[in-house]
Design a protein around this motif. Structure first.
Motif, PDB file in Angstrom:
ATOM      1  N   THR A 145       0.838  -1.204   0.000  1.00 20.31           N
ATOM      2  CA  THR A 145       0.000   0.000   0.000  1.00 20.31           C
ATOM      3  C   THR A 145       0.874   1.255   0.000  1.00 20.31           C
ATOM      4  OG1 THR A 145      -0.144  -0.078   2.420  1.00 20.31           O
ATOM      5  CG2 THR A 145      -1.931  -1.148   1.145  1.00 20.31           C
TER       6      THR A 145
ATOM      7  N   ARG B 150       2.619  12.211  15.941  1.00 21.45           N
ATOM      8  CA  ARG B 150       1.255  11.665  15.858  1.00 21.45           C
ATOM      9  C   ARG B 150       0.536  11.818  17.182  1.00 21.45           C
ATOM     10  NH1 ARG B 150      -0.750   7.170  12.428  1.00 21.45           N
ATOM     11  NH2 ARG B 150      -2.261   5.845  13.482  1.00 21.45           N
TER      12      ARG B 150
ATOM     13  N   ASN C  93      -4.474   8.201  18.370  1.00 19.70           N
ATOM     14  CA  ASN C  93      -4.661   7.509  17.088  1.00 19.70           C
ATOM     15  C   ASN C  93      -3.929   6.160  17.084  1.00 19.70           C
ATOM     16  OD1 ASN C  93      -5.330   6.940  14.476  1.00 19.70           O
ATOM     17  ND2 ASN C  93      -4.275   8.695  13.575  1.00 19.70           N
TER      18      ASN C  93
ATOM     19  N   ILE D 271      -1.643   0.148  13.406  1.00 18.61           N
ATOM     20  CA  ILE D 271      -1.905  -1.179  12.849  1.00 18.61           C
ATOM     21  C   ILE D 271      -0.715  -2.083  13.182  1.00 18.61           C
ATOM     22  CG2 ILE D 271      -2.180  -2.481  10.699  1.00 18.61           C
ATOM     23  CD1 ILE D 271      -3.526   0.081   9.527  1.00 18.61           C
TER      24      ILE D 271
ATOM     25  N   HIS E 271       1.361  -5.407  12.192  1.00 16.50           N
ATOM     26  CA  HIS E 271       1.598  -6.253  11.021  1.00 16.50           C
ATOM     27  C   HIS E 271       2.208  -7.584  11.435  1.00 16.50           C
ATOM     28  CE1 HIS E 271       1.304  -2.125   9.623  1.00 16.50           C
ATOM     29  NE2 HIS E 271       1.068  -2.558   8.387  1.00 16.50           N
TER      30      HIS E 271
ATOM     31  N   THR F  97      -9.474  -2.662  21.253  1.00 12.62           N
ATOM     32  CA  THR F  97      -9.377  -3.361  19.969  1.00 12.62           C
ATOM     33  C   THR F  97      -8.011  -3.084  19.335  1.00 12.62           C
ATOM     34  OG1 THR F  97     -10.291  -1.482  18.741  1.00 12.62           O
ATOM     35  CG2 THR F  97     -11.866  -3.162  19.526  1.00 12.62           C
TER      36      THR F  97
ATOM     37  N   ARG G 252      -2.879  -6.715  10.311  1.00 10.36           N
ATOM     38  CA  ARG G 252      -2.777  -6.877   8.861  1.00 10.36           C
ATOM     39  C   ARG G 252      -1.589  -7.762   8.508  1.00 10.36           C
ATOM     40  NH1 ARG G 252      -1.522  -4.443   3.600  1.00 10.36           N
ATOM     41  NH2 ARG G 252      -0.002  -2.822   4.098  1.00 10.36           N
TER      42      ARG G 252
ATOM     43  N   PRO H  25       2.518   2.651  11.295  1.00 12.63           N
ATOM     44  CA  PRO H  25       1.678   3.594  10.575  1.00 12.63           C
ATOM     45  C   PRO H  25       2.364   3.934   9.259  1.00 12.63           C
ATOM     46  CG  PRO H  25       3.014   4.791  12.121  1.00 12.63           C
ATOM     47  CD  PRO H  25       3.411   3.325  12.244  1.00 12.63           C
ATOM     48  N   SER H  26       1.709   4.711   8.429  1.00 12.29           N
ATOM     49  CA  SER H  26       2.372   5.194   7.219  1.00 12.29           C
ATOM     50  C   SER H  26       3.590   6.031   7.632  1.00 12.29           C
ATOM     51  CB  SER H  26       1.402   6.023   6.378  1.00 12.29           C
ATOM     52  OG  SER H  26       0.758   7.013   7.171  1.00 12.29           O
TER      53      SER H  26
ATOM     54  N   GLU I 167      -3.586   3.584   1.409  1.00  7.32           N
ATOM     55  CA  GLU I 167      -3.564   2.723   2.583  1.00  7.32           C
ATOM     56  C   GLU I 167      -4.661   1.661   2.530  1.00  7.32           C
ATOM     57  OE1 GLU I 167      -3.817   5.935   2.447  1.00  7.32           O
ATOM     58  OE2 GLU I 167      -2.302   6.922   3.681  1.00  7.32           O
ATOM     59  N   SER I 168      -4.451   0.623   3.368  1.00  4.02           N
ATOM     60  CA  SER I 168      -5.381  -0.511   3.417  1.00  4.02           C
ATOM     61  C   SER I 168      -6.795  -0.092   3.793  1.00  4.02           C
ATOM     62  CB  SER I 168      -4.869  -1.521   4.446  1.00  4.02           C
ATOM     63  OG  SER I 168      -4.816  -0.934   5.743  1.00  4.02           O
TER      64      SER I 168
ATOM     65  N   ARG J  18     -12.260   2.711   7.108  1.00  3.58           N
ATOM     66  CA  ARG J  18     -11.487   3.502   6.139  1.00  3.58           C
ATOM     67  C   ARG J  18     -11.554   2.775   4.799  1.00  3.58           C
ATOM     68  NH1 ARG J  18      -5.111   4.463   7.020  1.00  3.58           N
ATOM     69  NH2 ARG J  18      -5.041   2.230   6.511  1.00  3.58           N
TER      70      ARG J  18
ATOM     71  N   ARG K 204     -14.627   5.390  16.423  1.00  6.51           N
ATOM     72  CA  ARG K 204     -14.094   4.041  16.387  1.00  6.51           C
ATOM     73  C   ARG K 204     -12.753   3.998  15.667  1.00  6.51           C
ATOM     74  NH1 ARG K 204     -17.175  -0.336  17.611  1.00  6.51           N
ATOM     75  NH2 ARG K 204     -15.126  -1.258  17.534  1.00  6.51           N
ATOM     76  N   SER K 205     -12.491   4.981  14.844  1.00  7.63           N
ATOM     77  CA  SER K 205     -11.223   5.031  14.126  1.00  7.63           C
ATOM     78  C   SER K 205     -10.774   6.485  14.104  1.00  7.63           C
ATOM     79  CB  SER K 205     -11.395   4.489  12.708  1.00  7.63           C
ATOM     80  OG  SER K 205     -10.137   4.219  12.138  1.00  7.63           O
TER      81      SER K 205
ATOM     82  N   GLY L 195      -8.321   8.107  13.316  1.00  9.89           N
ATOM     83  CA  GLY L 195      -7.671   8.611  12.114  1.00  9.89           C
ATOM     84  C   GLY L 195      -8.662   9.145  11.106  1.00  9.89           C
TER      85      GLY L 195
HETATM   86  O1  TXA Z   1      -1.905   0.344   4.375  1.00 10.91           O
HETATM   87  C1  TXA Z   1      -1.832   0.666   5.560  1.00 10.91           C
HETATM   88  O2  TXA Z   1      -2.781   0.477   6.360  1.00 10.91           O
HETATM   89  C2  TXA Z   1      -0.532   1.302   6.052  1.00 10.91           C
HETATM   90  C3  TXA Z   1       0.602   0.288   5.904  1.00 10.91           C
HETATM   91  C4  TXA Z   1       1.889   0.785   6.477  1.00 10.91           C
HETATM   92  O3  TXA Z   1       0.206  -0.926   6.493  1.00 10.91           O
HETATM   93  N1  TXA Z   1      -0.654   1.766   7.401  1.00 10.91           N
HETATM   94  C5  TXA Z   1      -1.413   2.836   7.737  1.00 10.91           C
HETATM   95  O4  TXA Z   1      -1.354   3.167   9.081  1.00 10.91           O
HETATM   96  O5  TXA Z   1      -2.081   3.461   6.938  1.00 10.91           O
HETATM   97  P1  TXA Z   1      -1.884   4.557   9.648  1.00 10.91           P
HETATM   98  O6  TXA Z   1      -1.480   4.546  11.081  1.00 10.91           O
HETATM   99  O7  TXA Z   1      -1.391   5.663   8.811  1.00 10.91           O
HETATM  100  O8  TXA Z   1      -3.444   4.419   9.576  1.00 10.91           O
HETATM  101  C6  TXA Z   1      -4.101   3.479  10.424  1.00 10.91           C
HETATM  102  C7  TXA Z   1      -5.579   3.758  10.472  1.00 10.91           C
HETATM  103  C8  TXA Z   1      -5.904   5.012  11.246  1.00 10.91           C
HETATM  104  O9  TXA Z   1      -6.991   5.666  10.621  1.00 10.91           O
HETATM  105  C9  TXA Z   1      -6.304   4.442  12.608  1.00 10.91           C
HETATM  106  O10 TXA Z   1      -7.176   5.310  13.301  1.00 10.91           O
HETATM  107  C10 TXA Z   1      -6.968   3.147  12.218  1.00 10.91           C
HETATM  108  O11 TXA Z   1      -6.212   2.664  11.132  1.00 10.91           O
HETATM  109  N2  TXA Z   1      -6.906   2.170  13.309  1.00 10.91           N
HETATM  110  C11 TXA Z   1      -5.818   1.534  13.781  1.00 10.91           C
HETATM  111  N3  TXA Z   1      -6.152   0.734  14.824  1.00 10.91           N
HETATM  112  C12 TXA Z   1      -7.475   0.877  15.020  1.00 10.91           C
HETATM  113  C13 TXA Z   1      -8.417   0.334  15.942  1.00 10.91           C
HETATM  114  N4  TXA Z   1      -8.057  -0.504  16.904  1.00 10.91           N
HETATM  115  N5  TXA Z   1      -9.707   0.710  15.837  1.00 10.91           N
HETATM  116  C14 TXA Z   1     -10.092   1.556  14.865  1.00 10.91           C
HETATM  117  N6  TXA Z   1      -9.255   2.116  13.963  1.00 10.91           N
HETATM  118  C15 TXA Z   1      -7.965   1.783  14.027  1.00 10.91           C
END
Ligand code: TXA
Ligand code: MG
Length: 330
Positions: A35, A58, A62, A65, A67, A117, A121, A142-143, A180-181, A195, A223-224, A226
């Motif tokens: 991604t 950050r 927030n 994820i 991996h 939670t 991934r 994270p990214s 992103e995923s 997302r 819930r998210s 971000g």
């Molecule tokens: O593709 C991707 O997802 C990339 C690659 C590096 O794996 N990672 C990524 O991470 O985009 P980040 O931190 O930029 O975005 C993660 C998103 C954020 O919107 C965050 O709020 C949400 O995932 N998230 C993470 N854990 C969560 C949880 N337990 N509950 C709800 N949302 C969550």
């Protein structure tokens, strides 16, 4: 900051060994996924994870994820591996989908921003998979960009934002998916898309029986978290336009250009000679997603004051791209 180059399809194991050692020792390693590039640390080491938040700037609310390289490892990080999670993981891992499930007690609170939670991934990139395997620990990532800046799809993008803030960058060229995923809440019976991404709602529903899309600004606790931020944004003001508003927007652009402003455009075609910088975007969703962040980085590099972006069709296949464009313009 060290950069090592590896082959994206068949990464040299000797090169990855150094990265795996760094991760085990509490270091920060930026690495490619399919991604975007991620900023990785040992997810079970709270101090290492804290360094991610510091490096990115950050907000601590927030969550990150985590991996892993197999479904079995994912299951060991949750107290409730649901049927929905099992079906989605079986169908789409390794791949660009993150499953939010109940967290296991041994995951440090800082990873989940205190929540109960965790997002999990298995990334579909040979370098990411080999690195996670060699590290032997789950990797929070994270990214690999400063908070609120455009996500990186190349090692050069990572270096621009995080030079001096990361121990090592693994360069395996440009990522293939480009955004992103898809993040899916799989804690209940009906998966909820938190997302959007290139794995669409239909693709989730096909495997899990049904799927909902979460309201971006729902009442109560997010819930998210971000989802609520102005993410993926270049330094410039972003203006989205449709074919119907194109002439009006280009008219405004000429006025701004005459005043000495720098105005970029990301268009499907039909060149606008007067713009400071123009990027022609692919007309298919996969190609567009792959090109999107590199184009936004180019707009940043050209120090554009404004970026005019021609909107793609508002159809299901474009939902992930549309989400990033709307955030960039927010
Ligand atoms: O593709 C991707 O997802 C990339 C690659 C590096 O794996 N990672 C990524 O991470 O985009 P980040 O931190 O930029 O975005 C993660 C998103 C954020 O919107 C965050 O709020 C949400 O995932 N998230 C993470 N854990 C969560 C949880 N337990 N509950 C709800 N949302 C969550
Ligand atoms: Mg991000």
């Amino acid at each position: 900051m060290r950069v090592i180059h590896v082959n994206a399809q068949a990464p040299e194991r000797s090169a990855l060994r150094e990265a795996a050692e760094l991760l085990r020792g509490g270091g920060l390693v930026a690495f490619p996924t399919e991604t975007v590039y991620g900023l990785g640390a040992n997810a079970l080491d709270a101090n290492a994870v804290d360094r991610i938040y510091q490096a990115k700037g950050r907000p601590p609310i927030n969550p990150l994820i985590v991996h892993v390289s197999t479904i079995a490892e994912a299951r060991a990080l949750t107290t409730n591996w649901t049927l929905a999670a099992d079906r989605l993981a079986g169908a789409y891992w390794p791949g660009p989908i993150t499953l939010v499930v109940r967290k296991a007690a041994h995951i440090p609170d800082i990873v989940t921003a205190g929540g109960d939670t965790v997002g999990l991934r298995v990334p579909g990139h040979p370098v990411a998979l080999a690195l996670i395997e060699m590290a032997g620990v789950p990797i929070a990532a994270p990214s690999a960009n400063r908070s609120n800046q455009v996500s990186p799809t190349t090692a050069q993008h990572v270096a621009r934002g995080l030079a001096g803030r990361v121990d090592l960058v693994i360069d395996a060229g440009a990522t293939t998916i480009g955004i992103e995923s898809t993040v899916v809440d799989a804690t209940g019976d009906v998966p909820r898309i938190l997302r959007p991404g290139m794995i669409t709602r239909d693709a989730v529903a096909r495997v899990a029986g049904s799927a909902e899309i979460a309201a971006t600004a729902s009442a109560g606790a997010p819930r998210s978290p971000g989802l609520l931020e102005r993410h993926y944004a270049p330094g410039a003001r972003v203006v989205l336009f449709t074919p119907a508003s194109r002439d009006a927007v280009m008219g405004d652009a000429r006025v701004a250009l005459d005043m000495g402003r720098r105005v970029g455009g990301m268009l499907f075609g039909g060149s606008e000679q007067t713009l400071t910088l123009q990027v022609t975007m692919p007309a298919d969703p996969d190609g567009y997603a792959r090109a999107l962040y590199a184009a936004l980085h180019q707009m940043d590099d050209a120090e554009c004051d404004a970026v005019l972006i021609e909107l793609p069709p508002d159809t299901a296949a474009w939902a992930g791209v549309m989400d990033r464009l709307r955030r960039a313009a927010a």
